[in-house]
Each structure stands twice: as C-alpha cells, then as structure tokens.
Design a protein around this motif. Structure first.
Motif, PDB file in Angstrom:
ATOM      1  N   ASP A  91       0.883  -1.160   0.000  1.00 63.10           N
ATOM      2  CA  ASP A  91       0.000   0.000   0.000  1.00 63.10           C
ATOM      3  C   ASP A  91       0.926   1.216   0.000  1.00 63.10           C
ATOM      4  OD1 ASP A  91      -2.156   1.740   0.476  1.00 63.10           O
ATOM      5  OD2 ASP A  91      -1.736   1.683   2.614  1.00 63.10           O
TER       6      ASP A  91
ATOM      7  N   ASP B  41      -1.665  -0.237   5.989  1.00 56.94           N
ATOM      8  CA  ASP B  41      -1.836   0.511   7.238  1.00 56.94           C
ATOM      9  C   ASP B  41      -3.303   0.581   7.653  1.00 56.94           C
ATOM     10  OD1 ASP B  41      -2.331   2.344   4.955  1.00 56.94           O
ATOM     11  OD2 ASP B  41      -2.819   3.753   6.565  1.00 56.94           O
TER      12      ASP B  41
ATOM     13  N   ASP C 167      -6.605  -2.692   3.321  1.00 53.90           N
ATOM     14  CA  ASP C 167      -5.487  -3.556   2.941  1.00 53.90           C
ATOM     15  C   ASP C 167      -5.555  -4.929   3.614  1.00 53.90           C
ATOM     16  OD1 ASP C 167      -3.903  -0.595   3.953  1.00 53.90           O
ATOM     17  OD2 ASP C 167      -4.310  -1.075   1.853  1.00 53.90           O
TER      18      ASP C 167
ATOM     19  N   ASP D 180      -0.179   5.086   0.790  1.00 54.57           N
ATOM     20  CA  ASP D 180      -0.433   6.090   1.858  1.00 54.57           C
ATOM     21  C   ASP D 180      -0.450   5.427   3.228  1.00 54.57           C
ATOM     22  OD1 ASP D 180      -2.308   7.410  -0.635  1.00 54.57           O
ATOM     23  OD2 ASP D 180      -0.864   8.666   0.412  1.00 54.57           O
ATOM     24  N   GLY D 181       0.471   5.857   4.086  1.00 58.37           N
ATOM     25  CA  GLY D 181       0.546   5.308   5.433  1.00 58.37           C
ATOM     26  C   GLY D 181       1.519   4.156   5.548  1.00 58.37           C
TER      27      GLY D 181
HETATM   28 MG    MG Z   1      -2.878   3.222   3.229  1.00 56.59          MG
END
Ligand code: MG
Ligand code: G3P
Length: 388
Positions: free
Chosen positions: A29, A330, A335, A31-32
C-alpha cells in the motif's frame, strides 16, 4: 486485463540483480506505508532497496490516484530513490481503463483529483467524451451557489446543450465537495443522465451507473489523525439521496393520509407504489481495496510483472509463479481485510502485514492481520526471516 497489462509493459526495466527471484513477493500500500502525502516514510526507501538487492519482486497497490500511472511512478521513483515501473503499479482507478471502449461509456462524468488531471487520465485510458464538474459549473455558474471560481481555467465547453451522461466515474478524492456532490446528485436524479433534468414522476427507467474507485472512509497523510477519503464523499452522497427519499416519503404519506373534518385521521394506503420508483436506486459500484476484484487484478499484474522480469534476467519460466504475496498495509478495513478475505484463483497465498505508520497506530482492531510491525522496513525484514 490482458490488453491493459500488455500496454503497460513498454520499456520494462531490467531487474537490478541477477539473483533468481524467490517464490514470494510483496504488494505494498502507499499512503501510510511508503508515503505520508508527498513525504516518504523514513524507512520506505531502505525497505524497497533491500528487495531490489535480493531480486524480490513487488507491486504497489493503492486506493489513491489522480494522476496517470506513468506520472505517479516517475514521482514515486524519484522520492523513494528506487525504480518503480507503471507495470508494477495499481491505483484505485487503474481498472477503469477496461470500461473505456465498452458500450454505455460514450460520455462519462469524471469526478475527483486536481484540476482536470483525471480527465487527462481518462482520455489516456481511451474514454471518448469526458466531462468534469468544472465544465458544468462554467456552463451554468448557479449550479453550485457557493463555489467561488465560476470559470476554472481547466473547464472545457460541454459537448452540447442537452449533454447526456452515460456513467459517472469517481476517479479520486473530490477537492470541491460542494460542487462535486451537487453535480453527482443532479446526475443521479436526472432523466437518464440528461444534464439539467429531473426523473419524471414514477419513472422506473434504468439509473445512471456510478463507479466509486475506492471505499476508503479514512486514510493517513502527514496529519496525526486520519483524513476523510472517497468513502466519506460517498457517505455524504448516500446521505443526501436517502434524505431526499425520506422527504418524498413523508410528503407522499402526508398527501395520502388527509385528516377528515374533526374525525379520526382517515387513511388509505398510498397507491401501493414503491417509494424508490422516482428516486435513483443507487446503482453504485464500489471498487478498490478490500474488494475481491482489486486483488484478482493485482495478482494478474504481479504475475505478468514477474514473467517479464524473468525474461529480462534471462531466467526461464521454470522459476514459476510466486506462491505467497505479502500485503503490507496501514488500514485494517482496506489492505488487511482485503488480503485476508482474498481466495486466489492461482493458489497464491496472500498474507497480511499491518504497519503502525498510517491509519493504524497500535492498539485496537488490527483486522486480524497475520502480524503487526512498526513500519515497512520491519515488515520486509519479518518476511525475509520467515521465508529464509
Ligand atoms: Mg494506506
Ligand atoms: O486516496 C487516498 C487514500 O484512499 C489512499 O489509499 O490505499 O494508498 O492507503 P492507500
């Protein structure tokens, strides 16, 4: 998917190491996990370099988007100092490309992203007529009473006076919710997608299909608390539609139950029609993680990417496909849940690894992740030790 994949294999870079790849790979993933907004997370570059040195393949699987795959991978490659190719990169709207030449997508309304970047991406995918909310605003400024810039530079003239929208594609997070929500509600309530109209009476004609590219209610950027994502916009839209439906139901009930002179409220059943008859039954399709289709598509991309890398390294296909994909994310609701629920058609095992650098910060529900680690480098090290 095959045509989609083949188009993206132009100039695939050769593998960075001649070691044969192991029988496992990663899906990251963004973002994060790798990025906070436009800022790399501190260990992300080291983690990806460690994979490259060991010929361990990976793909990026994000619910983000808003730019073309090539523009976004060029940006990520430079920010993370690791080569990332469009053929190993899946954004929330990447699968939309499969709709571009299909009947029923002749004229699409594309929502989200900065300026008209998503229009350009849609055109790059092959969509023929692409309209964005700014075009409607420039043509009819009162359409969004509180949007200040009534003639955005990226607006284009509408194709005709009574433009008909065939489908709505929410590519990315909307920037101006007031304008985009109003335009989306207008199209949802329209007479078969004709701008400026309302559905007649008890019309039961088909509704305009709406595709949301991801369900993320929240996501993680540089701010210390999660931010509203496209799922928040969809919740606002569904809230408006159900409020309109309630208002209509109340109005119809009041019409039906007329108080008689002084006596008890006499009533008669409302003509027995469904309340949904003249309000759009949400034909909304939500794509993106955690949906199965996204993981099926990601698996296709990963296997094609690996096949190409083996060829380029002069290794024959006897190395076969991966047996395990480690999904590093995250967001437990996206996810982790997607990887845990996914049953592969290729007998590939998906294993979820949750990091604490994004939506999840530690404590609370982990979405039954296989393991919880501090960050993406810890995730890579945990997997390499497990697979050693
Ligand atoms: Mg993310
Ligand atoms: O669009 C922002 C958000 O949905 C990003 O998702 O999957 O990269 O964490 P992801």
């Amino acid at each position: 998917t095959a045509t989609l994949l083949s188009r993206r294999f132009l100039q695939t870079p050769a593998p960075t190491s001649s070691k044969p790849p192991p029988d496992y790979a990663f899906a990251f993933d963004i973002d994060g996990v790798l990025m906070h907004g436009s800022t790399p997370i501190s260990t992300a570059s080291t983690a990806l370099q460690l994979l490259s040195e060991n010929s361990i393949e990976f793909i990026l699987l994000t619910n983000g988007g808003g730019k073309s795959e090539s523009a976004r991978t060029a940006e990520l490659s430079s920010r993370l100092s690791v080569p990332i190719h469009p053929s190993q990169f899946i954004q929330s709207h990447t699968p939309f490309a499969a709709f571009a030449k299909r009947p029923g997508f002749e004229t699409v309304l594309v929502i989200g992203g900065d300026g008209d970047q998503c229009r350009q991406v849609a055109k790059e995918y092959g969509f023929r007529n692409v309209i964005i909310p700014a075009d409607i605003l420039a043509a009819y400024p009162p359409v969004s009473p509180f949007t200040t810039d009534k003639a955005p530079a990226h607006a284009q003239p509408l194709p005709s006076e009574n433009t008909k929208i065939d489908a709505v594609l929410v590519f990315n997070d909307p920037r101006d919710w007031a304008l985009d929500l109003q335009v989306l509600v207008d199209v949802a309530l329209s007479d078969e997608g004709r701008l400026g109209t309302r559905r007649p009476g008890n019309s039961v004609k088909p509704h305009i299909p709406i595709y949301f590219s991801n369900p993320d209610l929240i996501w993680a950027n540089e701010y210390h608390l999660p931010r509203l994502g496209q799922g928040g916009f969809r919740a606002a839209f569904n809230g408006v539609i159900s409020s309109l439906r309630d208002a209509q139901r109340t109005e119809r009930m009041e019409r039906a139950f007329k108080p008689s002179e002084g006596g008890p409220i006499e009533g008669r059943t409302v003509e027995g029609r469904s309340y949904q008859d003249n309000l759009p039954i949400m034909r909304a399709t939500v794509m993106g993680k955690p949906n199965r289709g996204t993981y099926l598509y990601a698996e296709e991309v990963l296997c094609s990417w690996r096949k190409k890398q083996l060829e380029l390294a002069g290794l024959d296909q006897s190395h076969g496909d991966v047996k395990t994909v480690y999904m590093v994310g995250d967001n437990p609701a996206s996810d982790i849940r997607g990887a845990n629920n996914f049953k592969s058609d290729k007998n590939i095992m998906w294993v979820s690894v949750l990091v604490k650098t994004g939506v999840y910060k530690g404590g609370g529900r982990t979405g039954e992740a296989k393991v919880v680690v501090e960050d993406v480098l810890a995730a890579v090290k945990w997997v390499m030790e497990r697979e050693a």
